[in-house]
Each structure stands twice: as structure tokens, then as C-alpha cells.
Design a protein around this motif. Sequence first.
Motif, PDB file in Angstrom:
ATOM      1  N   THR A  62       0.815  -1.214   0.000  1.00 14.48           N
ATOM      2  CA  THR A  62       0.000   0.000   0.000  1.00 14.48           C
ATOM      3  C   THR A  62       0.847   1.262   0.000  1.00 14.48           C
ATOM      4  O   THR A  62       0.327   2.339  -0.209  1.00 14.48           O
ATOM      5  N   TYR A  63       2.151   1.115   0.252  1.00 10.15           N
ATOM      6  CA  TYR A  63       3.007   2.308   0.230  1.00 10.15           C
ATOM      7  C   TYR A  63       3.386   2.700  -1.194  1.00 10.15           C
ATOM      8  O   TYR A  63       4.007   3.733  -1.405  1.00 10.15           O
ATOM      9  N   ALA A 126      12.738   7.756  13.444  1.00 11.67           N
ATOM     10  CA  ALA A 126      13.520   7.454  12.242  1.00 11.67           C
ATOM     11  C   ALA A 126      12.643   6.784  11.178  1.00 11.67           C
ATOM     12  O   ALA A 126      12.821   7.003   9.979  1.00 11.67           O
ATOM     13  N   ASP A 127      11.695   5.976  11.627  1.00 14.26           N
ATOM     14  CA  ASP A 127      10.782   5.329  10.678  1.00 14.26           C
ATOM     15  C   ASP A 127       9.891   6.365   9.995  1.00 14.26           C
ATOM     16  O   ASP A 127       9.570   6.243   8.823  1.00 14.26           O
ATOM     17  N   VAL A 128       9.503   7.406  10.760  1.00 14.48           N
ATOM     18  CA  VAL A 128       8.680   8.460  10.169  1.00 14.48           C
ATOM     19  C   VAL A 128       9.495   9.224   9.129  1.00 14.48           C
ATOM     20  O   VAL A 128       9.036   9.472   8.010  1.00 14.48           O
ATOM     21  N   GLN A 129      10.707   9.572   9.520  1.00 11.36           N
ATOM     22  CA  GLN A 129      11.561  10.324   8.591  1.00 11.36           C
ATOM     23  C   GLN A 129      11.793   9.538   7.306  1.00 11.36           C
ATOM     24  O   GLN A 129      11.577  10.032   6.201  1.00 11.36           O
ATOM     25  N   PHE A 130      12.178   8.282   7.461  1.00 16.10           N
ATOM     26  CA  PHE A 130      12.431   7.441   6.295  1.00 16.10           C
ATOM     27  C   PHE A 130      11.147   7.242   5.492  1.00 16.10           C
ATOM     28  O   PHE A 130      11.131   7.360   4.260  1.00 16.10           O
ATOM     29  N   GLY A 131      10.065   6.983   6.208  1.00 14.82           N
ATOM     30  CA  GLY A 131       8.794   6.703   5.544  1.00 14.82           C
ATOM     31  C   GLY A 131       8.331   7.871   4.684  1.00 14.82           C
ATOM     32  O   GLY A 131       7.911   7.680   3.540  1.00 14.82           O
ATOM     33  N   VAL A 132       8.425   9.080   5.232  1.00 15.87           N
ATOM     34  CA  VAL A 132       7.929  10.230   4.482  1.00 15.87           C
ATOM     35  C   VAL A 132       8.903  10.612   3.368  1.00 15.87           C
ATOM     36  O   VAL A 132       8.517  10.766   2.210  1.00 15.87           O
ATOM     37  N   MET A 133      10.177  10.762   3.726  1.00 16.98           N
ATOM     38  CA  MET A 133      11.126  11.302   2.757  1.00 16.98           C
ATOM     39  C   MET A 133      11.475  10.303   1.652  1.00 16.98           C
ATOM     40  O   MET A 133      11.605  10.670   0.488  1.00 16.98           O
ATOM     41  N   VAL A 139       7.951   6.671  -3.770  1.00 14.86           N
ATOM     42  CA  VAL A 139       7.269   5.683  -4.615  1.00 14.86           C
ATOM     43  C   VAL A 139       5.754   5.700  -4.485  1.00 14.86           C
ATOM     44  O   VAL A 139       5.059   4.993  -5.210  1.00 14.86           O
ATOM     45  N   HIS A 140       5.209   6.480  -3.578  1.00 16.50           N
ATOM     46  CA  HIS A 140       3.751   6.497  -3.403  1.00 16.50           C
ATOM     47  C   HIS A 140       3.116   7.362  -4.503  1.00 16.50           C
ATOM     48  O   HIS A 140       3.652   8.413  -4.837  1.00 16.50           O
ATOM     49  N   PRO A 141       1.975   6.938  -5.063  1.00 18.61           N
ATOM     50  CA  PRO A 141       1.382   7.728  -6.163  1.00 18.61           C
ATOM     51  C   PRO A 141       0.983   9.140  -5.744  1.00 18.61           C
ATOM     52  O   PRO A 141       1.171  10.086  -6.509  1.00 18.61           O
ATOM     53  N   ARG A 142       0.398   9.295  -4.555  1.00 15.33           N
ATOM     54  CA  ARG A 142      -0.062  10.618  -4.172  1.00 15.33           C
ATOM     55  C   ARG A 142       0.880  11.296  -3.186  1.00 15.33           C
ATOM     56  O   ARG A 142       0.751  12.490  -2.917  1.00 15.33           O
ATOM     57  N   PRO A 182       0.932   4.812   4.851  1.00 14.57           N
ATOM     58  CA  PRO A 182       1.348   3.749   5.767  1.00 14.57           C
ATOM     59  C   PRO A 182       2.810   3.929   6.180  1.00 14.57           C
ATOM     60  O   PRO A 182       3.629   4.350   5.372  1.00 14.57           O
ATOM     61  N   ILE A 183       3.099   3.648   7.459  1.00 15.07           N
ATOM     62  CA  ILE A 183       4.474   3.771   7.947  1.00 15.07           C
ATOM     63  C   ILE A 183       5.129   2.387   7.912  1.00 15.07           C
ATOM     64  O   ILE A 183       4.658   1.446   8.546  1.00 15.07           O
ATOM     65  N   VAL A 184       6.196   2.296   7.127  1.00 14.46           N
ATOM     66  CA  VAL A 184       6.887   1.006   6.993  1.00 14.46           C
ATOM     67  C   VAL A 184       8.142   1.033   7.881  1.00 14.46           C
ATOM     68  O   VAL A 184       8.657   2.096   8.200  1.00 14.46           O
ATOM     69  N   PRO A 185       8.623  -0.127   8.307  1.00 11.68           N
ATOM     70  CA  PRO A 185       9.814  -0.162   9.163  1.00 11.68           C
ATOM     71  C   PRO A 185      11.088   0.156   8.369  1.00 11.68           C
ATOM     72  O   PRO A 185      11.385  -0.517   7.384  1.00 11.68           O
TER      73      PRO A 185
END
Lengths: 545, 275
Positions: A62-63, A126-133, A139-142, A182-185
Motif C-alpha cells: 500500500t506504500y 527514524a521510521d517516520v523520517q524514512f517513511g515520508v522522505m 514511490v507512493h502515487p499521491r 502507511p508507515i513502513v519499518p
Amino acid sequence: MNEPHSGPTGTTRRNFLRTTGLATAGAATASLMVRRPAVAAEPKRGGTLVHLIQPEVPTLATYMSTSSPVSQAGTRAYAGLLEYDFDLNPKPSLAESWKVSDDGLTVTFKLRKDVVFHDGKPFTSADVQFGVMEVLKGVHPRGPGSFREVTRVETPDAHTAVFRLGNPAPYMLMALSSYESPIVPKHLFQGSDLRNSKHANEPVGAGPYKFVEWKRGQYIRFDRFDKYFKKGQPYLDRIVQRSIADSATRTAVLERGEAHLTGFGGVPYSDAKALGKLPHLTVTTKGYEMFSTLTWLEFNTRKPPFDNKKVRQAIAYAMDRQWIIDNIWFGFGKVATGPINSNLKQFYTADVRNYQVPDGLELANRLLDEAGHKRNGSGVRFELVHDLTPYGEEWQRFGEYVKQRLDQLGIKVTLRYEDVATWLRRVYTDLDFQMTSNWLHGFADPVIGVHRNYHSSFIKKGTVFVNGTGWSSPRTDQLMDKAAVEPDATKRAALYKELQKLLVEEAPIAWILENKFPTVYNNKFADVIAGPLGILETLDQVRLA
Amino acid sequence: MRDFGRRFARNRGAVIGLVILGAVLGLGLAAPVVFPGDPFQMAGKPFERPLGAFALGTDMMGRDVLAGLAHGARTSLLIGLVATVIAVVIATVLGGCAGYYGGRIDDVLMRFTEFFQTIPSFLFAIVLVAILSPRIENIIFAIAAVSWPPITRLVRGEFMAMRNREFVQACVVLGMRDRAIIFTEILPNALSPILVTGSLMVATAILIESALAFLGLGDPNVMSWGFMIGSGRTFLRTAWWLCAIPGLAILLTVLAINLVGEGLNDALNPRLKHL
């Protein structure tokens, strides 16, 4: 018509129609009820929920895919920074609290300290930073749109994430659900090829259900994650997801209780209406508030006859929206008044030109006369080709309705039906159409779902589901540009209200209905729809009734 | 000719078929007079039951089912006849040449025909309509395109049998040109099996058109029986007449055409002439 069926424990009921303002319900909509759970002492534990997903699930990532089946399946595994209530107000989730600075350029999230991923590793900033940036912006469409103003995410400590923005981005806070972002590890994804990660189809997240197995073509299985951060939740032991290609079989399987849940067109509208009358099933249209879907007629404003505002308005007047909702969508809709769905209460206004009037046909005829399209000897003003949306039966019925209705105005319509690829190319690449039906999600904020249909920067040949009408004006562009970066909610709302007035007056699109999708579930389960994303929530609250 | 009528009339089924077919034809011809305007127009309330305000009820959009049935008869018969005529003309030319000339021409034409015969005909029709877009002329073309190969083989067989008969050889000796021999000598003698097969082909064509429309590949601007069934099938449990009535119409028409074809066979078959 029929009373809402009472639950086994004497539940309080409420008429969903009233709460969502589904006007003039009529025969078609009386069965759309949602049941509220009793304030029970201890929720029951256990149970397996079988969820029918239509069409077949292609991936669980979903990411990097927002298509409906992917989200319906994969969202079980992931948690997001925020959740939302039915009025689209943010609620804490992975983030306990958040704060937007006065200039709107800094957003600080305080994260929960008790969250672990399915592999047992703790969740940190760190997961938030990595997840967003990396992930969502990468790779997320939106994601690149939602987070376009985010220049960096700072992590002063393990449980604080600070978003630094280039411009205020009020819409960003609406895009932080487990479905949308979604927040991925980080430890499983960092340094690997995101698009080909093995965790795409074996998801690991901090969500309520952990992935167990996927037997292709048969089922996908998720089991309860015991260390989920909401204590005691989830209540279900297991969620099994299945795909069945034939719609009649899906209806039958739900009827017999072999599957318990489906939504987003999983059953045809006419069947949904019938299923709602069965005592063991509930049909509800709640749980789509965050999609703000609209169905409309779209004009090619570049070419005659639709370069003339009066012709567009005439067609908008000629449509009897309530008839269309009652007879073609079987009551699953609400009259649309303009470009913003009435779900978005803080932005929506009904104070616009009203095209849904009893004497619509007369007004339309007058406008066409004024536009210089006189009737010829056989009563015909002009001829028109109308492209049908190739998505199924209701779209064909809608086209047939449009043809008959415009015939009364002296417009001779020919219907054209093509496959999806050809239709998309005709409308968005070749621009070789006069009028077509269409439907798009408006999502939780106009920047995400509405601007794309009306802003001149979205007149992009070859990109689908953007501004296909080719309509633009300096004033409306300016209003949208301002509203996108306006941090003050009241001022922002005022900008959108002016935008709606202008757009509705110009009518580049004739808005017909706000779609209400039916979700069908078995009454063995309670609390199935608990948020504005419905079956695209994590479903951590679903329990046996 | 009177002989022909007598022999045809001897087949009871054929007469019944002719009556039904005549009725369908009459319905189709009368449609624009009895039900003027567009059969898609919304005439009343949706889902009116038959024998109420409308003789055969209304559908989900409030369209008169009887008007649809009448206009659908036009469509079905028109498509059936035109597609069959096209297929028969193609088949006669190709099969005639193959059968008359034989040799390499026969080989080439027959391999070409077999190529088409190897493709499942209904799937081929779907593909053609999907590619060409569902418009009535494309549907007719698609049906003709899948219908000609079997007739071609039949015509070829007839021509091959006839090619070496004495009256044909006499014509050759007299110096008649090939084209004249094919069209004025052999074809009239081979006509009866072609007519019989062609009449049955009309029935097949109607079925193909209905099946295409049922799958949503009909011309959205033209009322047809298949369209009526396809759009009504969602409501099979609540509004049976939407599928049952046009379904019955297809059944009766196809049955009638088959009966008439049988009668034609009886009447035209020389071996039955002495009866």
C-alpha cells in the motif's frame, strides 16, 4: 418502508439517511441503515472475518499503490500517524499529539513510545523520517503531492518528528491515515530497492493484523498482532481476504454467510438494495466520507458547442439528479451541487447556482435559444456524441438517460462505447470528445482531489483523471493557489466558497451526484465501519457482535 | 412455383414457422408506426409489471418493453438478413472459384477458409466488435466475417460435383466464358442447398447479435433483444419479464427460421420432388 432490524442485544439504532442528509430517500434508500453497538462491558474476542475484495488483489504494497483492492487488503498490516473521525477531524494514532506552528511551516509530531512492528523492533521517529522522505515521497502515487512542501523531517529524539515545510500545507494533515500514508519499518527497507522489496507482498508494519500467508488465487490471511499498541485490540483472531470474479456469486456468498464483508462496488447496487432487507446483513453507506466521490458530466470546453457557458449550463439544468440517483444508482447517492463534496463540511457551500430545479428543462431550452442554437425543421438544435464511461451497467444506463433527456432539448445524441484504454486516450490524450460521463474521488482536502480537475496546471495531455475539460480562468487558478498555502482555516474556507461559486456558474462540469457506495456486512460482527475510510481503515475495532 | 408451394405446405412445422416469422416481420415493420420515436424513451414509471399500464411492462428506466420488442425485431431481422447476405455472397464467390477451378486456386482458397474456421467463431466476433467499436455496421461485419467459411465449403462441394457434369462440359466446349458458366449454369443448380443453409444462417446471426448485445457489445444507440436481456438480467429475481419476454422472442424467431429452413429443404430437394 421497512424498519431497521434490531440487533440481538437491543442496540440503539439510528437512521443513517438522516445523519448524512441523504435527501428524499424514497423507496430506494430506506434500507441503508447502520447499527450502533450497545455500550457493552467487555468486547467479545475471537472470530474470523472473511472479506471479499473486488477485483483481484495484485500486490499488498500500500506504500506504492493506492488502487482499491491493494488498499483493502494491505492496510490491515500498517498503522499511520493519525486517524480521523467521521467529520474528518484528525485523531491520535502512532502520533500522540501534533502541533502546527503559527506560520504553518513547522509541524511537530509526538510519537507513542509503546509501538512495535510485527518483527518486534520498536517504532521510532527514524521510521517516520524514512517513511515520508524516502517511501511516500519516493514511490507512493499521491505522496509527492501530499508531502510536496516537506523539505526535511528532523528527529530531535526517538519519539519526536518535526516536519519542515517550504510553504504552509494545511492539506498534509489530512493525508496521514494508515491507508493514505502507511508507515513502513526503516530497518527492513533501508538500502533495499523499495519497488522490489520482498516486504511488498509480505507486509511488516505496526498495524493490528500481521501478515501470515497469501495463497495466490485463493486467499490472503492476516492474524491478530498481540503486541498492537492499542491495548486489547484487535478483537478478531483473523481476517481472510478472498476475491470472487462473478458478482452474482459474491452476492450469494454474502447471503449465505460464507463471507462477511464487502464494499466499494463488491456487489451491484441493485443487489445491495435487496441484501439490505435480509435480517442477517447490514448495508451501509457510511465509511466513504474521506473519498468524497462525485459523478458528473464533463464537457470539452475547448470546442463548440461547449465553449459556450450557456450550453453547458443548459445541460446542467436538464439533468434530473434525483431521478438518476433513484433509478440508476438505486438510491446510493446524494444530489451534487458543485465541485466540492458536501462531506468536506468546512469547505463546502450550497450557496451556488442551483441546477436541480423543477423547471430545469424550460430553463435549458431558453439558454439554448439564447446561445443561438435554434431548432431546425425537425426540432433538432444540434447533434452531439456522448462518450459512456466504460465501467459497467449504471454508466450505460446513465448515458441512455442523458440521450433521452437531451432529446427533449432538441439535442440529438449519439452514444459511443469504447474500452477503458481507448476512452482514456480519447478524453485525456487526444482530447477528441464532446461530452463524457466520469467519476473521481475528491479525497479529504480539495488540494488533493479537487484542484486536479479545475486548475490550469493540470491540463496535462496524456495524464489521466486530471483537468480533462480544458477549462481554466486566471481567477479560479489564483483562488486555488492561495487556498493551497493558506494556514488560516476560515480564510481558506472562504477562498474555496468563492471558487465553488465561480466554477458552478461557469459549469465546465455538470455535477450529478455524490456517490454513496454500499458496504455489506454480516451482523455476526459489530463496529465494522468506524471511520471515514470504512473498509480501508485498519479494522482494529471490528468484533463479534 | 405452385409445386414449390405445395411441397412447402406439406411440412406443417414449416407453415407454423412461416406464420411466426411473418408475425415477427410484421411487428418489426409496424414498429415505427405503432411505437413512433425512440424505443429508449422513458415512457412511464420503472418496473411496471406486464398487463398493467403497459402491455408488457416497463424496464428499470421506465421504457416500454413492447416498444423495445418491436424495434428489437427490426434490429434482429435486419442484422440477420444483411449479415447473411454478405456472408453468402463472399462464400459463393470464394467457394465457386475454388470448386470450379480446383488445383492451386482451390488449395489457396481452402487454406484461407480453414484459417478462419480454426478460430472459434463467437470469440472472433467479440474480438472484431471490441476492436472496431460496437456500432451496427461493425456488428454486421463481424457476424458476416465469422459466418462465411462453412457456406464456402458447401458451395465449393456443390461446384466440384457440378464441374464435371456433362452440361457444364458442354458449355466449356461451346466456348462459354468461365464467369458465364459459373453464374448462369452452375449457380442456379447449386442454389437450393445455399438457400437452405443461408436461411439457417439468419437464425445463427440473430443469436450472435443477441449474445454480443447481452455482453454489452451491442450498439448503444440501437434497441435489440440481446440488449434487453443483458440490461435486465441484473433484475432477474425482481423483474422476470425484462429477460423472459425478449428471450421468448429470440426463441420463437430462431425456431421459426429453422422450421422454415426445413420446409425450404423439403421443397427444394430434388430427391423429394416425386413425393
